[in-house]
Design a protein around this motif. Structure first.
Motif, PDB file in Angstrom:
ATOM      1  N   SER A  29      -1.532 -13.945  -5.272  1.00 58.02           N
ATOM      2  CA  SER A  29      -2.110 -13.498  -6.545  1.00 58.02           C
ATOM      3  C   SER A  29      -1.068 -13.379  -7.641  1.00 58.02           C
ATOM      4  O   SER A  29      -1.399 -13.481  -8.834  1.00 58.02           O
ATOM      5  N   LEU A  30       0.196 -13.190  -7.277  1.00 54.84           N
ATOM      6  CA  LEU A  30       1.258 -13.051  -8.288  1.00 54.84           C
ATOM      7  C   LEU A  30       1.535 -14.360  -9.003  1.00 54.84           C
ATOM      8  O   LEU A  30       2.205 -14.360 -10.046  1.00 54.84           O
ATOM      9  N   ASP A  31       1.046 -15.467  -8.468  1.00 55.38           N
ATOM     10  CA  ASP A  31       1.170 -16.739  -9.188  1.00 55.38           C
ATOM     11  C   ASP A  31       0.220 -16.824 -10.365  1.00 55.38           C
ATOM     12  O   ASP A  31       0.367 -17.700 -11.225  1.00 55.38           O
ATOM     13  N   VAL A  32      -0.785 -15.927 -10.402  1.00 56.05           N
ATOM     14  CA  VAL A  32      -1.807 -15.974 -11.454  1.00 56.05           C
ATOM     15  C   VAL A  32      -1.623 -14.851 -12.456  1.00 56.05           C
ATOM     16  O   VAL A  32      -1.811 -15.043 -13.669  1.00 56.05           O
ATOM     17  N   PHE A  33      -1.259 -13.652 -12.005  1.00 56.27           N
ATOM     18  CA  PHE A  33      -1.086 -12.517 -12.911  1.00 56.27           C
ATOM     19  C   PHE A  33       0.033 -11.617 -12.398  1.00 56.27           C
ATOM     20  O   PHE A  33       0.448 -11.704 -11.230  1.00 56.27           O
ATOM     21  N   LEU A  34       0.534 -10.762 -13.285  1.00 61.07           N
ATOM     22  CA  LEU A  34       1.568  -9.807 -12.936  1.00 61.07           C
ATOM     23  C   LEU A  34       0.950  -8.574 -12.300  1.00 61.07           C
ATOM     24  O   LEU A  34      -0.235  -8.295 -12.494  1.00 61.07           O
ATOM     25  N   PRO A  35       1.710  -7.810 -11.510  1.00 59.23           N
ATOM     26  CA  PRO A  35       1.168  -6.592 -10.897  1.00 59.23           C
ATOM     27  C   PRO A  35       0.682  -5.599 -11.957  1.00 59.23           C
ATOM     28  O   PRO A  35       1.312  -5.430 -13.006  1.00 59.23           O
ATOM     29  N   TYR A  36      -0.426  -4.959 -11.684  1.00 54.82           N
ATOM     30  CA  TYR A  36      -0.991  -3.939 -12.565  1.00 54.82           C
ATOM     31  C   TYR A  36      -1.648  -2.890 -11.684  1.00 54.82           C
ATOM     32  O   TYR A  36      -1.595  -2.959 -10.445  1.00 54.82           O
ATOM     33  N   SER A  37      -2.277  -1.879 -12.280  1.00 53.17           N
ATOM     34  CA  SER A  37      -2.806  -0.752 -11.504  1.00 53.17           C
ATOM     35  C   SER A  37      -3.869  -1.205 -10.511  1.00 53.17           C
ATOM     36  O   SER A  37      -3.912  -0.744  -9.364  1.00 53.17           O
ATOM     37  N   GLY A  38      -4.763  -2.092 -10.927  1.00 50.02           N
ATOM     38  CA  GLY A  38      -5.792  -2.583 -10.018  1.00 50.02           C
ATOM     39  C   GLY A  38      -5.227  -3.388  -8.868  1.00 50.02           C
ATOM     40  O   GLY A  38      -5.773  -3.382  -7.756  1.00 50.02           O
ATOM     41  N   TYR A  39      -4.109  -4.075  -9.096  1.00 52.25           N
ATOM     42  CA  TYR A  39      -3.440  -4.837  -8.038  1.00 52.25           C
ATOM     43  C   TYR A  39      -2.978  -3.897  -6.929  1.00 52.25           C
ATOM     44  O   TYR A  39      -3.188  -4.165  -5.730  1.00 52.25           O
ATOM     45  N   TYR A  40      -2.361  -2.793  -7.299  1.00 49.30           N
ATOM     46  CA  TYR A  40      -1.889  -1.829  -6.299  1.00 49.30           C
ATOM     47  C   TYR A  40      -3.064  -1.112  -5.627  1.00 49.30           C
ATOM     48  O   TYR A  40      -3.000  -0.793  -4.430  1.00 49.30           O
ATOM     49  N   PHE A  41      -4.127  -0.866  -6.377  1.00 51.11           N
ATOM     50  CA  PHE A  41      -5.294  -0.197  -5.803  1.00 51.11           C
ATOM     51  C   PHE A  41      -5.952  -1.076  -4.740  1.00 51.11           C
ATOM     52  O   PHE A  41      -6.277  -0.616  -3.634  1.00 51.11           O
ATOM     53  N   LEU A  42      -6.138  -2.355  -5.053  1.00 49.49           N
ATOM     54  CA  LEU A  42      -6.764  -3.287  -4.116  1.00 49.49           C
ATOM     55  C   LEU A  42      -5.936  -3.441  -2.844  1.00 49.49           C
ATOM     56  O   LEU A  42      -6.451  -3.309  -1.730  1.00 49.49           O
ATOM     57  N   ASN A  43      -4.650  -3.682  -3.009  1.00 52.66           N
ATOM     58  CA  ASN A  43      -3.804  -3.896  -1.844  1.00 52.66           C
ATOM     59  C   ASN A  43      -3.588  -2.611  -1.052  1.00 52.66           C
ATOM     60  O   ASN A  43      -3.387  -2.658   0.168  1.00 52.66           O
ATOM     61  N   GLY A  44      -3.628  -1.471  -1.732  1.00 53.07           N
ATOM     62  CA  GLY A  44      -3.547  -0.204  -1.010  1.00 53.07           C
ATOM     63  C   GLY A  44      -4.730  -0.013  -0.079  1.00 53.07           C
ATOM     64  O   GLY A  44      -4.571   0.432   1.067  1.00 53.07           O
ATOM     65  N   LEU A  45      -5.933  -0.353  -0.544  1.00 50.11           N
ATOM     66  CA  LEU A  45      -7.116  -0.257   0.310  1.00 50.11           C
ATOM     67  C   LEU A  45      -7.043  -1.238   1.478  1.00 50.11           C
ATOM     68  O   LEU A  45      -7.439  -0.911   2.608  1.00 50.11           O
ATOM     69  N   LEU A  46      -6.535  -2.435   1.236  1.00 47.76           N
ATOM     70  CA  LEU A  46      -6.379  -3.408   2.321  1.00 47.76           C
ATOM     71  C   LEU A  46      -5.397  -2.905   3.382  1.00 47.76           C
ATOM     72  O   LEU A  46      -5.612  -3.089   4.585  1.00 47.76           O
ATOM     73  N   LEU A  47      -4.335  -2.238   2.947  1.00 50.63           N
ATOM     74  CA  LEU A  47      -3.369  -1.699   3.896  1.00 50.63           C
ATOM     75  C   LEU A  47      -3.939  -0.521   4.674  1.00 50.63           C
ATOM     76  O   LEU A  47      -3.589  -0.312   5.847  1.00 50.63           O
ATOM     77  N   VAL A  48      -4.816   0.263   4.040  1.00 56.24           N
ATOM     78  CA  VAL A  48      -5.493   1.350   4.765  1.00 56.24           C
ATOM     79  C   VAL A  48      -6.352   0.770   5.883  1.00 56.24           C
ATOM     80  O   VAL A  48      -6.347   1.272   7.023  1.00 56.24           O
ATOM     81  N   LEU A  49      -7.096  -0.282   5.573  1.00 58.51           N
ATOM     82  CA  LEU A  49      -7.903  -0.937   6.606  1.00 58.51           C
ATOM     83  C   LEU A  49      -7.029  -1.493   7.722  1.00 58.51           C
ATOM     84  O   LEU A  49      -7.379  -1.395   8.907  1.00 58.51           O
ATOM     85  N   GLN A  50      -5.879  -2.062   7.353  1.00 62.36           N
ATOM     86  CA  GLN A  50      -5.003  -2.616   8.383  1.00 62.36           C
ATOM     87  C   GLN A  50      -4.431  -1.517   9.273  1.00 62.36           C
ATOM     88  O   GLN A  50      -4.276  -1.711  10.486  1.00 62.36           O
ATOM     89  N   ALA A  51      -4.134  -0.343   8.704  1.00 60.45           N
ATOM     90  CA  ALA A  51      -3.658   0.776   9.515  1.00 60.45           C
ATOM     91  C   ALA A  51      -4.731   1.212  10.517  1.00 60.45           C
ATOM     92  O   ALA A  51      -4.428   1.514  11.681  1.00 60.45           O
ATOM     93  N   LEU A  52      -5.990   1.231  10.081  1.00 60.56           N
ATOM     94  CA  LEU A  52      -7.084   1.556  10.993  1.00 60.56           C
ATOM     95  C   LEU A  52      -7.235   0.488  12.064  1.00 60.56           C
ATOM     96  O   LEU A  52      -7.540   0.786  13.229  1.00 60.56           O
ATOM     97  N   HIS A  53      -7.014  -0.774  11.711  1.00 60.47           N
ATOM     98  CA  HIS A  53      -7.080  -1.842  12.695  1.00 60.47           C
ATOM     99  C   HIS A  53      -6.030  -1.649  13.789  1.00 60.47           C
ATOM    100  O   HIS A  53      -6.308  -1.864  14.980  1.00 60.47           O
ATOM    101  N   ILE A  54      -4.846  -1.241  13.394  1.00 57.40           N
ATOM    102  CA  ILE A  54      -3.776  -1.022  14.376  1.00 57.40           C
ATOM    103  C   ILE A  54      -4.142   0.136  15.298  1.00 57.40           C
ATOM    104  O   ILE A  54      -3.922   0.075  16.517  1.00 57.40           O
ATOM    105  N   PHE A  55      -4.712   1.204  14.731  1.00 63.57           N
ATOM    106  CA  PHE A  55      -5.132   2.349  15.543  1.00 63.57           C
ATOM    107  C   PHE A  55      -6.193   1.930  16.554  1.00 63.57           C
ATOM    108  O   PHE A  55      -6.090   2.256  17.753  1.00 63.57           O
TER     109      PHE A  55
END
Length: 410
Positions: free
Chosen positions: A304-330
């Motif tokens: 996604s960084l090839d299309v736009f620079l990081p912004y607040s929504g970028y961190y929000f989206l990826n933060g939620l994806l990482l939360v799901l991945q942490a649950l997957h590991i559990f």
């Protein structure tokens, strides 16, 4: 009339200013008009107000579930041979009932002393009463089967519909295509309803969480539902629909296998349950620990960084994806524990992921089994002592007879 229109206009301005702020939902330089321009040929494009239909649809899912469990799932459970365990009904004791409703876990030693004084029962009788009272509130296998069958039907339909709608798309095979032409990306009608139905279903699960069976991973399930709802809603509003459809398809690919394994477990079909569990474990570990982080999270974080620079929504989206991945590991850790038991014990003893109600309940079952073993052992010891007595009596009688015959022989 003019005042009412003015109020509506001001309310819309406030919503656009504080809720639908473009600098949060959209990358720098992108506006809501840019997203609308992507559907200039008359096709659909994401609009935040489209999500308002999800609340009535969630209530419709709840009503449909109520009808499904009674009309379809209940007869199916009887046909498959699901049997409920019959528990002993306790004699009503008002003070113990009040204590149980207030504190359902194991009582402390101080609680037992206080209850012993007020109820006139021994501590052993109090513990037995509380254990039997807890057993009465255990969910039956039929109820578990109906709940699992409802989720199985939805996940199977959702996965099939999602796969059919995405298999011919470019981003299904090449994850970099998720950002080609962003933000001017039209949304197909099938993908729109795929989004709406998934969001409505997870919203219905969150609304029913207080009445559903409380699982061992109850807190993790709540976090998963909330993160999923926010992820679906945000990705739709920001037109990350292509990434969002991949996330939903990855999750649905293994969920229906888990629910089907639960159904056959409650029905007592051990071999079928074990076979489905092996398939589920393989699909879960592959999709959640390989495909999801290496393709979905990677494209959302890096490509996604090839299309736009990081912004607040970028961190929000990826933060939620990482939360799901942490649950997957559990959950993967729990599943690997079950795989270990399957390999060394030859069967799946129970669903460590989310099928047991609590650790306390398991301990109570263990205590009940131990008490049964103790009673059985005591019974066996009595039989042994009785048999020994019988043998001794026979030997004594035989010896007396021999002694009585010896003088005559002389």
């Amino acid at each position: 009339m003019t005042f009412s229109l003015y109020c509506v206009y001001r309310l819309e301005e406030l919503v656009n200013q504080w809720i639908w702020r473009q600098d949060f939902w959209l990358p720098p330089g992108v506006t809501w008009k840019d997203i609308a321009d992507g559907a200039s040929d008359g096709s659909r494009y994401p609009v935040p107000r489209d999500l308002l239909i999800c609340l009535p649809l969630a209530l419709g899912f709840i009503a449909l579930r109520f009808v499904f469990e009674r009309v379809v799932a209940l007869p199916l459970s009887r046909w498959l041979g699901v049997r409920d365990r019959v528990w002993v009904h306790v004699t009503p004791v008002p003070k113990l009932e009040a204590f149980y409703l207030q504190k359902k876990k194991q009582p402390s030693q101080n609680d037992l002393v206080v209850l012993e004084k007020h109820c006139g029962l021994t501590q052993r009788q109090i513990q037995t009463w509380l254990r039997q009272r807890r057993n009465q509130d255990r969910p039956s296998n039929t109820r578990k089967f109906c709940e699992a069958s409802w989720r199985f039907v939805f996940y199977l339909i959702a996965f099939s519909a999602g796969l059919i709608s995405l298999i011919n798309t470019s981003w299904f095979w090449d994850h970099r295509e998720c950002w080609h032409g962003y933000p001017r990306q039209a949304v197909a009608e099938a993908q729109y309803w795929y989004y709406i139905m998934e969001l409505s279903f997870y919203l219905s699960l969150l609304l029913c969480v207080s009445v559903d069976i409380k699982r061992k991973d109850f807190k993790e399930q709540i976090i998963h539902h909330i993160a999923t709802i926010f992820l679906i809603a945000f990705s739709y509003c920001a037109n990350y629909v292509r990434v969002g459809t991949l996330v939903m398809l990855v999750h649905d690919s293994s969920d229906f296998l888990l629910e089907s394994a639960k159904m056959f477990n409650y029905a007592g079909w051990r071999k079928t349950c074990d076979a489905l569990f092996v398939i589920f474990a393989a699909v879960f570990l592959l999709t959640r620990l390989v495909v999801f982080p290496c393709r979905v999270i990677y494209t959302a974080v890096v490509d996604s960084l090839d299309v736009f620079l990081p912004y607040s929504g970028y961190y929000f989206l990826n933060g939620l994806l990482l939360v799901l991945q942490a649950l997957h590991i559990f959950w993967a850790w729990l599943i690997l524990r079950m795989v270990h038991k399957f390999v060394f014990l030859g069967k799946v003893e129970r669903d460590e992921r989310s099928d047991e109600e609590s650790e306390v309940d398991e301990d109570e079952v263990g205590e009940e089994e131990c008490s049964r073993e103790q009673k059985k052992g005591a019974f066996n010891s009595k039989l042994a002592s009785l048999a020994n007595n019988c043998v001794l009596n026979n030997l004594t009688n035989q010896r007396r007879k021999m002694n009585s015959r010896m003088p005559k022989a002389r």
